[in-house]
Design a protein around this motif. Structure first.
Motif, PDB file in Angstrom:
ATOM      1  N   ASP A  65       0.854  -1.194   0.000  1.00 59.30           N
ATOM      2  CA  ASP A  65       0.000   0.000   0.000  1.00 59.30           C
ATOM      3  C   ASP A  65       0.888   1.241   0.000  1.00 59.30           C
ATOM      4  N   THR A  66       0.838   1.978  -1.104  1.00 57.43           N
ATOM      5  CA  THR A  66       1.692   3.162  -1.228  1.00 57.43           C
ATOM      6  C   THR A  66       0.910   4.456  -0.992  1.00 57.43           C
ATOM      7  N   SER A  67      -0.359   4.350  -0.596  1.00 52.31           N
ATOM      8  CA  SER A  67      -1.181   5.571  -0.546  1.00 52.31           C
ATOM      9  C   SER A  67      -0.661   6.589   0.476  1.00 52.31           C
ATOM     10  N   ALA A  68      -0.242   6.102   1.648  1.00 54.14           N
ATOM     11  CA  ALA A  68       0.275   7.038   2.655  1.00 54.14           C
ATOM     12  C   ALA A  68       1.575   7.678   2.185  1.00 54.14           C
ATOM     13  N   ALA A  69       2.376   6.897   1.482  1.00 59.20           N
ATOM     14  CA  ALA A  69       3.631   7.451   0.957  1.00 59.20           C
ATOM     15  C   ALA A  69       3.349   8.527  -0.084  1.00 59.20           C
ATOM     16  N   GLU A  70       2.378   8.247  -0.961  1.00 63.30           N
ATOM     17  CA  GLU A  70       2.048   9.212  -2.011  1.00 63.30           C
ATOM     18  C   GLU A  70       1.512  10.510  -1.418  1.00 63.30           C
ATOM     19  N   ALA A  71       0.819  10.414  -0.279  1.00 61.93           N
ATOM     20  CA  ALA A  71       0.244  11.598   0.355  1.00 61.93           C
ATOM     21  C   ALA A  71       1.228  12.319   1.269  1.00 61.93           C
ATOM     22  N   SER A  72       2.398  11.746   1.443  1.00 60.86           N
ATOM     23  CA  SER A  72       3.377  12.321   2.361  1.00 60.86           C
ATOM     24  C   SER A  72       3.916  13.649   1.797  1.00 60.86           C
ATOM     25  N   PRO A  73       4.093  14.666   2.663  1.00 62.35           N
ATOM     26  CA  PRO A  73       4.536  15.983   2.163  1.00 62.35           C
ATOM     27  C   PRO A  73       5.844  15.899   1.375  1.00 62.35           C
ATOM     28  N   GLY A  74       5.852  16.504   0.195  1.00 67.79           N
ATOM     29  CA  GLY A  74       7.070  16.561  -0.603  1.00 67.79           C
ATOM     30  C   GLY A  74       7.306  15.344  -1.476  1.00 67.79           C
TER      31      GLY A  74
ATOM     32  N   VAL B  14      10.571   5.738  -3.668  1.00 66.79           N
ATOM     33  CA  VAL B  14       9.815   6.958  -3.363  1.00 66.79           C
ATOM     34  C   VAL B  14      10.686   8.159  -3.718  1.00 66.79           C
ATOM     35  N   ILE B  15      10.118   9.051  -4.528  1.00 60.26           N
ATOM     36  CA  ILE B  15      10.885  10.192  -5.023  1.00 60.26           C
ATOM     37  C   ILE B  15      10.282  11.457  -4.417  1.00 60.26           C
ATOM     38  N   GLY B  16      11.139  12.266  -3.782  1.00 58.39           N
ATOM     39  CA  GLY B  16      10.644  13.445  -3.081  1.00 58.39           C
ATOM     40  C   GLY B  16      11.442  14.694  -3.413  1.00 58.39           C
ATOM     41  N   GLU B  17      10.893  15.822  -2.980  1.00 54.19           N
ATOM     42  CA  GLU B  17      11.532  17.116  -3.236  1.00 54.19           C
ATOM     43  C   GLU B  17      12.857  17.252  -2.494  1.00 54.19           C
ATOM     44  N   SER B  18      12.993  16.517  -1.399  1.00 55.28           N
ATOM     45  CA  SER B  18      14.261  16.517  -0.663  1.00 55.28           C
ATOM     46  C   SER B  18      14.537  15.077  -0.243  1.00 55.28           C
ATOM     47  N   ALA B  19      15.776  14.826   0.168  1.00 51.90           N
ATOM     48  CA  ALA B  19      16.111  13.487   0.650  1.00 51.90           C
ATOM     49  C   ALA B  19      15.254  13.144   1.854  1.00 51.90           C
ATOM     50  N   GLU B  20      15.010  14.127   2.697  1.00 52.92           N
ATOM     51  CA  GLU B  20      14.218  13.878   3.899  1.00 52.92           C
ATOM     52  C   GLU B  20      12.758  13.576   3.544  1.00 52.92           C
ATOM     53  N   ALA B  21      12.211  14.307   2.569  1.00 49.20           N
ATOM     54  CA  ALA B  21      10.823  14.043   2.151  1.00 49.20           C
ATOM     55  C   ALA B  21      10.709  12.635   1.568  1.00 49.20           C
ATOM     56  N   ALA B  22      11.702  12.239   0.786  1.00 49.51           N
ATOM     57  CA  ALA B  22      11.686  10.898   0.184  1.00 49.51           C
ATOM     58  C   ALA B  22      11.825   9.827   1.260  1.00 49.51           C
ATOM     59  N   ARG B  23      12.698  10.081   2.227  1.00 47.66           N
ATOM     60  CA  ARG B  23      12.897   9.117   3.313  1.00 47.66           C
ATOM     61  C   ARG B  23      11.623   8.952   4.131  1.00 47.66           C
ATOM     62  N   ALA B  24      11.011  10.087   4.462  1.00 45.18           N
ATOM     63  CA  ALA B  24       9.787  10.032   5.265  1.00 45.18           C
ATOM     64  C   ALA B  24       8.685   9.322   4.491  1.00 45.18           C
ATOM     65  N   GLY B  25       8.609   9.587   3.184  1.00 46.42           N
ATOM     66  CA  GLY B  25       7.598   8.914   2.365  1.00 46.42           C
ATOM     67  C   GLY B  25       7.847   7.413   2.283  1.00 46.42           C
ATOM     68  N   ALA B  26       9.110   7.036   2.085  1.00 49.01           N
ATOM     69  CA  ALA B  26       9.442   5.607   1.976  1.00 49.01           C
ATOM     70  C   ALA B  26       9.094   4.865   3.254  1.00 49.01           C
ATOM     71  N   ALA B  27       9.217   5.553   4.380  1.00 52.89           N
ATOM     72  CA  ALA B  27       8.902   4.915   5.664  1.00 52.89           C
ATOM     73  C   ALA B  27       7.401   4.669   5.809  1.00 52.89           C
ATOM     74  N   LYS B  28       6.610   5.356   4.984  1.00 58.54           N
ATOM     75  CA  LYS B  28       5.152   5.210   5.098  1.00 58.54           C
ATOM     76  C   LYS B  28       4.588   4.156   4.152  1.00 58.54           C
ATOM     77  N   VAL B  29       5.418   3.570   3.325  1.00 58.47           N
ATOM     78  CA  VAL B  29       4.937   2.459   2.490  1.00 58.47           C
ATOM     79  C   VAL B  29       4.587   1.291   3.408  1.00 58.47           C
ATOM     80  N   GLU B  30       3.422   0.708   3.162  1.00 57.23           N
ATOM     81  CA  GLU B  30       2.998  -0.426   3.986  1.00 57.23           C
ATOM     82  C   GLU B  30       3.084  -1.710   3.167  1.00 57.23           C
TER      83      GLU B  30
END
Lengths: 448, 163
Positions: A56-65, A112-128
């Motif tokens: 489930d990638t929905s939370a990651a996709e909704a993660s800021p950045g 997970v690709i984000g505007e910053s390394a931190e945004a991408a990291r936080a998003g990747a952590a939200k993949v279920e």
């Protein structure tokens, strides 16, 4: 030929990039900056062996950045691959992004690709990811026992089958059983090496930048820039000409930067977003996820005469490839070819197997396949010397290969220097050798 | 937390940069000012490749919050070459083959500079201690120590500063 005519032999020669390093002017891949550059982080398997029930990638996709999320469904070309497929090594067994199963802890599942390394990291952590855990196997002999779970359908007994249908890289030279029957002593032991991380100062990484002409420029620290380009093209189903790889400056590699680990997914992310994408392994990824040197287990049996001549050597070895093949079949071929070490033995039998376990995939490191062989053989030589009560230097000199000797893998020795090297080492170490051993040369076995 | 403007002096030049919360000095130096001699081998203070001088003291820029460098004088490896001339410390690295891949070199040179600035005639043990926070993986420690010894010797011969 005089030294002067040789030009560089015997002289200090300048290192082309040394002043650049000392001034901090060398450009490594990540010293290139692009505006609006995105960062890629990977969601990795938390299990060493499991069926994937749900992603489930929905939370990651909704993660800021977070700008973009990639799973195996987004791969336009291959889903599984092997880096040596172009030269006939196969079957392709390794998922680019895991889909039905994970086979090692750390296997990539979602990018997970984000505007910053931190945004991408936080998003990747939200993949279920929901797993159905499977029994794992972490030992090469257990893996082949018939009782372990098969990692893939390609190899029911978890070991590689070479294209000629052999279960092992093999050496057959003389009659090893006959040699054992004639020997005065039998010396046997088991040897084990560890997986070793290359640990370059600069971790694996690349930057993929789309250009207006439809080509993607990739700044990478791969040790094999054309290999990485061709594999990336093959994986993504692109013409190689669509990819412009810039490399050659590597902040330490030691074999740890040949796996094409970062480029394909970064190029795909750049194509999807139309923006530059950077994928840099963290130090934790470099240590825990990037491939290591393989661990090897070796069983060596020697037949030895009272005078120290080794007349037969039988070796069975198991290379722990981890979960996937990568370059292990090549590693085990080099490993087998290195047997029986720098010694002339009339009867040699080698079976070198590649075995699959739920460990991180292993790959190249300095002296691929060779170091484990040398480690075990030289420990075995010391054991032989101790068993028969012979000086270990003399044992090695007696058995060292000479010019003209046929080696077990059927190459005639042409440039032996083993005898002279041991003699020089003995002089430096202050180890006295008897006159007949000092008189030995690589050209004349009769001196012994 | 909000973005913030900070002022600092980097390699003799006054800079004003906007930083994000928790930005490190390394982020400012590498990504904002593009002083890419500063390397990032681990991001956790373990390798020394990001070493710089902050008010003359050796610091790991990856563990230094940019905010804490407000008003400071920061020197990176690029700052040693105010003119285009190579400085004796760098020349000593070149002459002793004290780099292979070069990734650790910037941090090594800065650690050596910090050492020689406070102790112009270090013993071999003091050099090893001075470089002990910096890792090299191409097996280059011996030539690096020799380079610093040569630089210290050059310093005592000429009475000049090493860098």
């Amino acid at each position: 030929m005089s030294m002067k005519e040789l030009g560089v032999v015997g002289r200090n020669v300048g290192q082309r990039d040394l002043e650049s390093h000392a001034r901090g002017q060398t450009t490594y891949y990540e010293d290139v900056h692009y505006p609006r550059m995105l960062h890629l982080k990977m969601h990795r398997s938390a299990e060493p062996h499991a069926n994937i029930v749900r992603v489930d990638t929905s939370a990651a996709e909704a993660s800021p950045g977070v700008v973009c999320v990639l799973t195996h469904e987004d791969l336009p070309g291959k889903k599984v691959w092997n880096g040596l497929a172009a030269v006939g090594v196969g079957p392709e067994d390794e998922p680019i992004l895991a889909f039905d199963k994970v086979r090692w802890r750390g296997e990539p599942i979602v990018a997970v690709i984000g505007e910053s390394a931190e945004a991408a990291r936080a998003g990747a952590a939200k993949v279920e990811v929901e797993y159905d855990p499977l029994p794992g196997v972490f030992d090469v002999e257990e893996a082949m026992s018939g009782e372990a779970p098969a990692l893939t359908a390609h190899w029911p007994n978890n070991h590689y089958i070479y294209p000629d249908d052999h279960a092992a890289a093999q050496i057959r030279f003389g009659d090893v059983e006959q040699g054992f029957a004639e020997a005065d002593h039998i010396v046997e032991d088991k040897y084990q090496t560890s997986p070793i991380e290359q640990a370059p100062m600069e971790t694996n990484g690349c930057i993929a930048k789309p250009g207006g002409d439809g080509r993607i420029t990739v700044h990478t620290n791969t040790q094999a820039v054309h290999f990485a380009r061709d594999n990336t093209a093959a994986i993504l189903g692109l013409a190689p000409g669509k990819l412009r790889f810039l490399g050659g400056t590597v902040g330490g590699g030691f074999g740890g930067k040949v796996d094409v680990a970062v480029e394909p997914i970064s190029v795909l992310a750049a194509m999807r977003t139309g923006r530059p994408v950077k994928f840099k392994y963290t130090r934790e990824e470099e240590m825990q996820v990037s491939s290591t040197r393989s661990a090897w287990r070796l069983f060596i049996k020697d037949g030895v005469m009272n005078d120290g001549r080794i007349v037969a050597r039988k070796i069975t070895s198991y290379q722990d490839s981890g979960a996937y093949l990568r370059f292990s079949s090549y590693g085990s071929m080099k490993h087998a070819g290195h047997m029986p070490g720098p010694y002339t033995i009339p009867n040699v039998w080698v079976d070198a197997r590649v075995v699959f376990t739920n460990r991180p995939p292993s790959s190249a490191m300095r002296g691929f396949g060779v170091m484990a062989a040398s480690f075990a053989i030289e420990l075995q030589m010391d054991k032989v010397a101790k068993t028969i009560g012979m000086d270990p230097w003399q044992l090695r000199l007696l058995n060292a290969y000479r010019n003209g000797d046929m080696r077990a893998h059927r190459k005639v020795n042409e440039d032996a220097a083993m005898v002279e090297t041991i003699q020089a080492a003995a002089r430096l170490a202050g180890h006295d050798l008897p006159a007949d051993y000092q008189a030995m040369t690589s050209w004349d076995r009769k001196a012994s | 937390m909000e973005d913030k403007l900070i002022r600092l002096t980097v390699n003799g030049r006054d800079e004003a940069v906007i930083i994000q919360p928790l930005a490190t000095l390394q982020d400012v130096l590498r990504d904002t000012l593009e002083l890419t001699a500063v390397k990032s081998g681990c991001g956790q203070g373990g390798c020394g490749s990001c070493s710089v001088l902050v008010d003359g003291e050796l610091r790991l820029s990856c563990l230094t919050l940019a905010e804490r460098a407000e008003g400071a004088e920061v020197t990176t490896l690029e700052g040693l070459n105010a003119t285009n001339a190579i400085v004796p410390l760098q020349q000593a690295f070149v002459e002793n083959y004290a780099a292979q891949c070069g990734y650790c070199t910037a941090g090594m040179v800065m650690a050596a500079k910090a050492l020689l600035d406070r102790n112009p005639a270090p013993s071999r043990d003091e050099i090893v201690e001075g470089l002990s926070g910096n890792l090299c993986r191409c097996t280059g420690f011996a030539p690096i120590v020799r380079a610093v010894q040569q630089a210290a010797q050059a310093l005592s011969d000429t009475g000049e500063e090493a860098s």
